[in-house]
Design a protein around this motif. Structure first.
Motif, mmCIF file in Angstrom:
data_model
loop_
_atom_site.group_PDB
_atom_site.id
_atom_site.type_symbol
_atom_site.label_atom_id
_atom_site.label_comp_id
_atom_site.label_asym_id
_atom_site.label_seq_id
_atom_site.Cartn_x
_atom_site.Cartn_y
_atom_site.Cartn_z
ATOM 1 N N GLN A 56 -3.476 0.603 2.770
ATOM 2 C CA GLN A 56 -3.930 -0.662 2.183
ATOM 3 C C GLN A 56 -3.012 -1.054 1.049
ATOM 4 O O GLN A 56 -2.716 -0.237 0.168
ATOM 5 C CB GLN A 56 -5.368 -0.515 1.687
ATOM 6 C CG GLN A 56 -5.903 -1.775 1.010
ATOM 7 C CD GLN A 56 -7.385 -1.679 0.711
ATOM 8 O OE1 GLN A 56 -8.179 -1.205 1.544
ATOM 9 N NE2 GLN A 56 -7.784 -2.133 -0.465
ATOM 10 N N GLU A 80 1.505 -11.319 -4.651
ATOM 11 C CA GLU A 80 2.111 -12.608 -4.279
ATOM 12 C C GLU A 80 2.630 -12.557 -2.856
ATOM 13 O O GLU A 80 3.156 -11.515 -2.435
ATOM 14 C CB GLU A 80 3.277 -12.888 -5.233
ATOM 15 C CG GLU A 80 3.740 -14.324 -5.284
ATOM 16 C CD GLU A 80 4.991 -14.455 -6.171
ATOM 17 O OE1 GLU A 80 5.134 -13.654 -7.116
ATOM 18 O OE2 GLU A 80 5.823 -15.326 -5.861
ATOM 19 N N GLU A 130 -2.377 -3.725 -2.073
ATOM 20 C CA GLU A 130 -2.883 -4.783 -2.956
ATOM 21 C C GLU A 130 -1.710 -5.722 -3.209
ATOM 22 O O GLU A 130 -0.666 -5.289 -3.714
ATOM 23 C CB GLU A 130 -3.354 -4.191 -4.295
ATOM 24 C CG GLU A 130 -4.432 -3.139 -4.177
ATOM 25 C CD GLU A 130 -5.736 -3.689 -3.611
ATOM 26 O OE1 GLU A 130 -6.015 -4.893 -3.835
ATOM 27 O OE2 GLU A 130 -6.435 -2.928 -2.902
ATOM 28 N N GLU A 161 4.595 -9.149 -2.430
ATOM 29 C CA GLU A 161 4.810 -8.314 -3.613
ATOM 30 C C GLU A 161 3.577 -7.422 -3.733
ATOM 31 O O GLU A 161 2.455 -7.928 -3.845
ATOM 32 C CB GLU A 161 4.927 -9.191 -4.874
ATOM 33 C CG GLU A 161 6.042 -10.223 -4.831
ATOM 34 C CD GLU A 161 7.422 -9.595 -4.780
ATOM 35 O OE1 GLU A 161 7.584 -8.476 -5.327
ATOM 36 O OE2 GLU A 161 8.327 -10.205 -4.175
ATOM 37 N N VAL A 162 3.812 -6.103 -3.683
ATOM 38 C CA VAL A 162 2.681 -5.162 -3.645
ATOM 39 C C VAL A 162 2.524 -4.456 -4.994
ATOM 40 O O VAL A 162 3.486 -3.883 -5.511
ATOM 41 C CB VAL A 162 2.908 -4.115 -2.524
ATOM 42 C CG1 VAL A 162 1.865 -2.997 -2.580
ATOM 43 C CG2 VAL A 162 2.889 -4.799 -1.158
ATOM 44 N N SER A 163 1.299 -4.527 -5.539
ATOM 45 C CA SER A 163 1.052 -3.870 -6.833
ATOM 46 C C SER A 163 0.569 -2.437 -6.636
ATOM 47 O O SER A 163 0.776 -1.575 -7.493
ATOM 48 C CB SER A 163 0.012 -4.660 -7.633
ATOM 49 O OG SER A 163 -1.102 -4.976 -6.794
ATOM 50 N N GLU A 164 -0.045 -2.176 -5.466
ATOM 51 C CA GLU A 164 -0.569 -0.822 -5.224
ATOM 52 C C GLU A 164 -0.696 -0.554 -3.733
ATOM 53 O O GLU A 164 -1.054 -1.466 -2.976
ATOM 54 C CB GLU A 164 -1.947 -0.717 -5.882
ATOM 55 C CG GLU A 164 -2.464 0.690 -6.086
ATOM 56 C CD GLU A 164 -3.901 0.683 -6.639
ATOM 57 O OE1 GLU A 164 -4.262 -0.292 -7.335
ATOM 58 O OE2 GLU A 164 -4.640 1.624 -6.313
ATOM 59 N N ALA A 165 -0.376 0.673 -3.320
ATOM 60 C CA ALA A 165 -0.538 1.060 -1.907
ATOM 61 C C ALA A 165 -1.399 2.304 -1.859
ATOM 62 O O ALA A 165 -1.161 3.250 -2.619
ATOM 63 C CB ALA A 165 0.820 1.324 -1.274
ATOM 64 N N THR A 166 -2.397 2.294 -0.979
ATOM 65 C CA THR A 166 -3.335 3.412 -0.890
ATOM 66 C C THR A 166 -3.535 3.802 0.562
ATOM 67 O O THR A 166 -3.760 2.919 1.400
ATOM 68 C CB THR A 166 -4.717 2.987 -1.457
ATOM 69 O OG1 THR A 166 -4.548 2.222 -2.645
ATOM 70 C CG2 THR A 166 -5.617 4.181 -1.685
#
Lengths: 101, 101
Positions: free
Chosen positions: A90, A95, A92, B92-97
């Motif tokens: 997943q 943009e 987040e 643009e990804v702030s977090e990957a889980t």
């Protein structure tokens, strides 16, 4: 926004069944609230690897998706369809931009 | 982190050529610095639609990729391979889980 990459190595003998689920998932999920895009594909290097690429407006849209009949039917069938470990990542997203080629 | 979804509707008569490019791209790109994952797939609903799913540590890794011979060879061949408009979306990804199924 949330992007999801889900990878499922499928037992070659259950591929048709998995593709039926995939086609239902694509048709139904793209109609759900908050779903931006939902695609099912086969890896070019291994056609028995199913890859889903999913884009949701927010966590609520993803949660709604996970409670649908078509998702739960697929999730219930998975143990019999899989030929290896699934992977779901997943992202987040802060943009999203469409690029010019 | 950057995730890229690239979609290419391919002329059925040029599919083999496009798949050759795709297989080279996957083999070479996954060896590049800063590339986390790079996959080429065919859409289950339309096998002549190629979808690439790409994951880079940062913009520099993506820029490096776009200067490679294998990427530029694919980009040069595209006008003859395409059967419709391509689409490339950059996230643009702030977090990957990684999720547990």
């Amino acid at each position: 926004m949330i992007v999801l990459h889900a990878t499922f190595p499928i037992d070659p003998e259950r591929m048709d069944e998995a593709l039926d689920h995939a086609e239902t998932l694509v048709a139904e999920t793209n109609e759900e609230p908050g779903v931006i895009d939902y695609r099912a594909t086969r890896d070019v290097e291994d056609e028995h690897t199913l890859r889903f690429f999913e884009q949701y407006e927010d966590a609520a849209a993803l949660e709604h998706h996970e409670e649908t009949d078509h998702f739960q039917a697929f999730e219930a069938a998975l143990p019999d369809l899989l030929a290896g470990e699934p992977e779901v990542i997943q992202f987040e997203v802060s943009e999203a931009t469409e690029l010019e080629l």
